[in-house]
Design a protein around this motif. Structure first.
Motif, PDB file in Angstrom:
ATOM      1  N   ASN A   1       4.597  -2.401 -16.666  1.00  0.00           N
ATOM      2  CA  ASN A   1       5.689  -1.439 -16.702  1.00  0.00           C
ATOM      3  C   ASN A   1       5.359  -0.337 -17.711  1.00  0.00           C
ATOM      4  OD1 ASN A   1       8.866  -1.231 -18.262  1.00  0.00           O
ATOM      5  ND2 ASN A   1       8.316  -0.265 -16.330  1.00  0.00           N
ATOM      6  N   ASP A   2       5.431   0.913 -17.245  1.00  0.00           N
ATOM      7  CA  ASP A   2       5.121   2.032 -18.135  1.00  0.00           C
ATOM      8  C   ASP A   2       6.377   2.661 -18.732  1.00  0.00           C
ATOM      9  OD1 ASP A   2       6.277   3.436 -16.072  1.00  0.00           O
ATOM     10  OD2 ASP A   2       4.458   4.493 -15.476  1.00  0.00           O
ATOM     11  N   GLY A   3       7.511   1.971 -18.593  1.00  0.00           N
ATOM     12  CA  GLY A   3       8.765   2.500 -19.097  1.00  0.00           C
ATOM     13  C   GLY A   3       9.724   2.868 -17.979  1.00  0.00           C
ATOM     14  N   ARG A   4       9.160   3.285 -16.835  1.00  0.00           N
ATOM     15  CA  ARG A   4       9.986   3.622 -15.675  1.00  0.00           C
ATOM     16  C   ARG A   4       9.522   2.921 -14.413  1.00  0.00           C
ATOM     17  NH1 ARG A   4       9.600   7.385 -11.543  1.00  0.00           N
ATOM     18  NH2 ARG A   4      11.615   7.928 -10.586  1.00  0.00           N
ATOM     19  N   LEU A   5       8.225   2.962 -14.169  1.00  0.00           N
ATOM     20  CA  LEU A   5       7.674   2.389 -12.952  1.00  0.00           C
ATOM     21  C   LEU A   5       7.037   1.035 -13.216  1.00  0.00           C
ATOM     22  CD1 LEU A   5       5.991   5.521 -11.333  1.00  0.00           C
ATOM     23  CD2 LEU A   5       8.147   4.438 -10.654  1.00  0.00           C
ATOM     24  N   PHE A   6       7.191   0.153 -12.243  1.00  0.00           N
ATOM     25  CA  PHE A   6       6.554  -1.163 -12.282  1.00  0.00           C
ATOM     26  C   PHE A   6       5.420  -1.175 -11.271  1.00  0.00           C
ATOM     27  CE2 PHE A   6      10.790  -1.865 -13.905  1.00  0.00           C
ATOM     28  CZ  PHE A   6      10.617  -2.811 -14.900  1.00  0.00           C
ATOM     29  N   ARG A   7       4.301  -1.813 -11.640  1.00  0.00           N
ATOM     30  CA  ARG A   7       3.148  -1.962 -10.761  1.00  0.00           C
ATOM     31  C   ARG A   7       2.606  -3.382 -10.893  1.00  0.00           C
ATOM     32  NH1 ARG A   7       0.959   3.271  -9.664  1.00  0.00           N
ATOM     33  NH2 ARG A   7       1.874   4.874 -11.019  1.00  0.00           N
TER      34      ARG A   7
ATOM     35  N   ALA B   1      16.898  -8.260 -10.612  1.00  0.00           N
ATOM     36  CA  ALA B   1      15.569  -7.680 -10.431  1.00  0.00           C
ATOM     37  C   ALA B   1      14.897  -7.440 -11.774  1.00  0.00           C
ATOM     38  CB  ALA B   1      15.670  -6.374  -9.639  1.00  0.00           C
ATOM     39  N   ARG B   2      15.673  -6.983 -12.758  1.00  0.00           N
ATOM     40  CA  ARG B   2      15.110  -6.724 -14.084  1.00  0.00           C
ATOM     41  C   ARG B   2      14.588  -8.002 -14.720  1.00  0.00           C
ATOM     42  NH1 ARG B   2      16.797  -6.733 -19.417  1.00  0.00           N
ATOM     43  NH2 ARG B   2      15.830  -5.082 -20.716  1.00  0.00           N
ATOM     44  N   ARG B   3      15.368  -9.092 -14.627  1.00  0.00           N
ATOM     45  CA  ARG B   3      14.918 -10.364 -15.208  1.00  0.00           C
ATOM     46  C   ARG B   3      13.624 -10.845 -14.553  1.00  0.00           C
ATOM     47  NH1 ARG B   3      20.441 -11.597 -14.820  1.00  0.00           N
ATOM     48  NH2 ARG B   3      20.051 -12.902 -12.988  1.00  0.00           N
ATOM     49  N   LEU B   4      13.564 -10.740 -13.249  1.00  0.00           N
ATOM     50  CA  LEU B   4      12.365 -11.192 -12.535  1.00  0.00           C
ATOM     51  C   LEU B   4      11.163 -10.315 -12.876  1.00  0.00           C
ATOM     52  CD1 LEU B   4      14.033 -11.964  -9.102  1.00  0.00           C
ATOM     53  CD2 LEU B   4      12.996 -13.649 -10.633  1.00  0.00           C
ATOM     54  N   LEU B   5      11.340  -9.014 -12.903  1.00  0.00           N
ATOM     55  CA  LEU B   5      10.234  -8.113 -13.222  1.00  0.00           C
ATOM     56  C   LEU B   5       9.728  -8.331 -14.642  1.00  0.00           C
ATOM     57  CD1 LEU B   5      11.521  -4.855 -11.524  1.00  0.00           C
ATOM     58  CD2 LEU B   5       9.370  -6.018 -10.984  1.00  0.00           C
ATOM     59  N   LEU B   6      10.639  -8.511 -15.585  1.00  0.00           N
ATOM     60  CA  LEU B   6      10.214  -8.723 -16.966  1.00  0.00           C
ATOM     61  C   LEU B   6       9.522 -10.073 -17.126  1.00  0.00           C
ATOM     62  CD1 LEU B   6      13.217  -7.232 -18.980  1.00  0.00           C
ATOM     63  CD2 LEU B   6      10.989  -6.200 -18.480  1.00  0.00           C
ATOM     64  N   THR B   7       9.978 -11.085 -16.382  1.00  0.00           N
ATOM     65  CA  THR B   7       9.293 -12.383 -16.410  1.00  0.00           C
ATOM     66  C   THR B   7       7.876 -12.247 -15.870  1.00  0.00           C
ATOM     67  OG1 THR B   7      11.369 -13.591 -16.157  1.00  0.00           O
ATOM     68  CG2 THR B   7       9.351 -14.757 -15.560  1.00  0.00           C
TER      69      THR B   7
ATOM     70  N   ALA C   1       0.820  -1.212   0.000  1.00  0.00           N
ATOM     71  CA  ALA C   1       0.000   0.000   0.000  1.00  0.00           C
ATOM     72  C   ALA C   1       0.854   1.262   0.000  1.00  0.00           C
ATOM     73  CB  ALA C   1      -0.933   0.004   1.204  1.00  0.00           C
ATOM     74  N   GLU C   2       2.018   1.211   0.648  1.00  0.00           N
ATOM     75  CA  GLU C   2       2.894   2.372   0.693  1.00  0.00           C
ATOM     76  C   GLU C   2       3.753   2.489  -0.559  1.00  0.00           C
ATOM     77  OE1 GLU C   2       5.188   2.188   4.222  1.00  0.00           O
ATOM     78  OE2 GLU C   2       3.464   2.384   5.569  1.00  0.00           O
ATOM     79  N   HIS C   3       3.930   1.379  -1.262  1.00  0.00           N
ATOM     80  CA  HIS C   3       4.765   1.372  -2.470  1.00  0.00           C
ATOM     81  C   HIS C   3       4.038   0.648  -3.609  1.00  0.00           C
ATOM     82  CE1 HIS C   3       7.442   1.367   1.107  1.00  0.00           C
ATOM     83  NE2 HIS C   3       8.040   2.351   0.454  1.00  0.00           N
ATOM     84  N   PRO C   4       2.949   1.217  -4.119  1.00  0.00           N
ATOM     85  CA  PRO C   4       2.204   0.549  -5.193  1.00  0.00           C
ATOM     86  C   PRO C   4       2.959   0.551  -6.517  1.00  0.00           C
ATOM     87  CG  PRO C   4       1.294   2.728  -4.785  1.00  0.00           C
ATOM     88  CD  PRO C   4       2.312   2.482  -3.710  1.00  0.00           C
ATOM     89  N   ALA C   5       3.907   1.458  -6.650  1.00  0.00           N
ATOM     90  CA  ALA C   5       4.716   1.533  -7.870  1.00  0.00           C
ATOM     91  C   ALA C   5       6.168   1.720  -7.458  1.00  0.00           C
ATOM     92  CB  ALA C   5       4.265   2.696  -8.752  1.00  0.00           C
ATOM     93  N   ARG C   6       7.068   1.009  -8.145  1.00  0.00           N
ATOM     94  CA  ARG C   6       8.489   1.092  -7.826  1.00  0.00           C
ATOM     95  C   ARG C   6       9.316   1.133  -9.106  1.00  0.00           C
ATOM     96  NH1 ARG C   6      10.464  -0.124  -2.657  1.00  0.00           N
ATOM     97  NH2 ARG C   6       9.036  -1.131  -1.179  1.00  0.00           N
ATOM     98  N   THR C   7      10.470   1.785  -9.024  1.00  0.00           N
ATOM     99  CA  THR C   7      11.422   1.713 -10.118  1.00  0.00           C
ATOM    100  C   THR C   7      12.216   0.423 -10.002  1.00  0.00           C
ATOM    101  OG1 THR C   7      13.186   2.802  -8.874  1.00  0.00           O
ATOM    102  CG2 THR C   7      11.652   4.227 -10.092  1.00  0.00           C
TER     103      THR C   7
END
Length: 295
Positions: free
Chosen positions: A62-68, A47-53, A26-32
């Motif tokens: 991913n909107d280009g900068r932030l992940f949700r 982290a990038r590999r896991l997020l993209l998976t 709830a405090e971090h709904p979006a992160r770089t």
């Protein structure tokens, strides 16, 4: 779990993927990318590999900068909740209780050292605490957590207390182990717990245990109120009796839906062992609730 304690079957990459999902809240709904890596103790590349998976699987956007996280992550918890008999049985009784007392009520289970909300009926009043199904809190600072902890065998309770992080969430939070032990003994004797602004300033709650047919505590129900509206004495006088009556109706329905005893309760994760002798107060579903104890 420490690295030394991990079994040969342990899949570290799977652990890291779950850590990435859990880094959003709830405090971090979006992160770089950097924030996720830092929160999980990972390199940026990992982290990038896991997020993209996770994005390929539809769990992350991913909107280009932030992940949700995406709503698809709800599937991960829905399989568990869908198999629960208890929330389905309890919900109409929670609705009746909320209509009666005009305050929010929830059903929670014990999961490790936390309580997890598995059913909730809010009121129209706005509370500062945003609570939904799946919300977790440390068990020792909540009324529902305390009634479930008080139902544990002494050795299991000591194990839980030895690893609990007793930090002050408010000026009223019990942080001394001896004070918490004394409070849990009182909860065990009286069969309910009343927590006064220990989790959050201005929030009071009273909780009672829900028992399966075999007498073991499988969950707990609470009523939460704003401290500015309702005194501690009023909680005991006006809210405790209808809470105990609602719990008795839930237990009666559990006996009907689970005539063999024990089919519904094991579906609740980690309810703890059967309650110790003298834990709480058993009630017949046909008996009226006991009067609220004096202060």
């Amino acid at each position: 779990m420490s690295t030394a304690a991990r079994a040969p079957h342990f899949v570290r990459s799977f652990e890291r993927g779950l850590a990435v999902i859990r880094s959003f809240d709830a405090e971090h709904p979006a992160r770089t990318l950097s924030e996720v890596a830092r929160a999980c103790g990972l390199t940026r590349a990992a982290a990038r590999r896991l997020l993209l998976t996770l994005a390929d699987l539809g769990y992350v956007h991913n909107d280009g900068r932030l992940f949700r996280l995406t709503p698809r992550v709800l599937e991960l918890g829905y399989a568990y909740l869908a198999g629960l008999t208890l929330p389905q049985v309890a919900e109409p009784h929670l609705e009746h209780l909320v209509a009666q007392v005009k305050e929010s009520s929830s059903l929670c289970v014990l999961d490790g050292d936390d309580i997890v909300y598995v059913a909730r009926v809010p009121t129209a009043r706005i509370m500062s605490a945003v609570i939904t199904v799946g919300t977790r809190f440390p068990a020792h600072v909540t009324s529902v957590g305390r009634v479930m902890l008080a139902a544990l065998a002494d050795d299991e309770l000591e194990l839980r207390l030895s690893r609990a992080r007793l930090r002050p969430l408010t000026a009223r939070t019990l942080v001394a182990p001896e004070d918490l032990r004394a409070e849990l003994k009182r909860v065990r004797r009286q069969g309910y717990a009343l927590v006064d602004q220990e989790l959050e300033e201005g929030l009071r709650s009273v909780g009672a245990p829900v028992r399966g047919r075999d007498g073991a505590v499988v969950a707990a129900v609470n009523i939460a109120v704003h401290a500015g509206r309702t005194s501690v004495a009023a909680v005991r006088r006006d809210l405790l009796p209808p809470l105990l009556a609602a719990v008795a109706r839930i237990e009666a329905d559990l006996r009907i839906t689970d005539p063999a005893g024990g089919a519904a309760a094991p579906r609740i994760r980690d309810p703890g062992p059967a309650s110790a002798p003298g834990t709480g107060t058993r009630r017949s579903s046909s008996s009226p609730p006991p009067p609220a104890p004096a202060d």
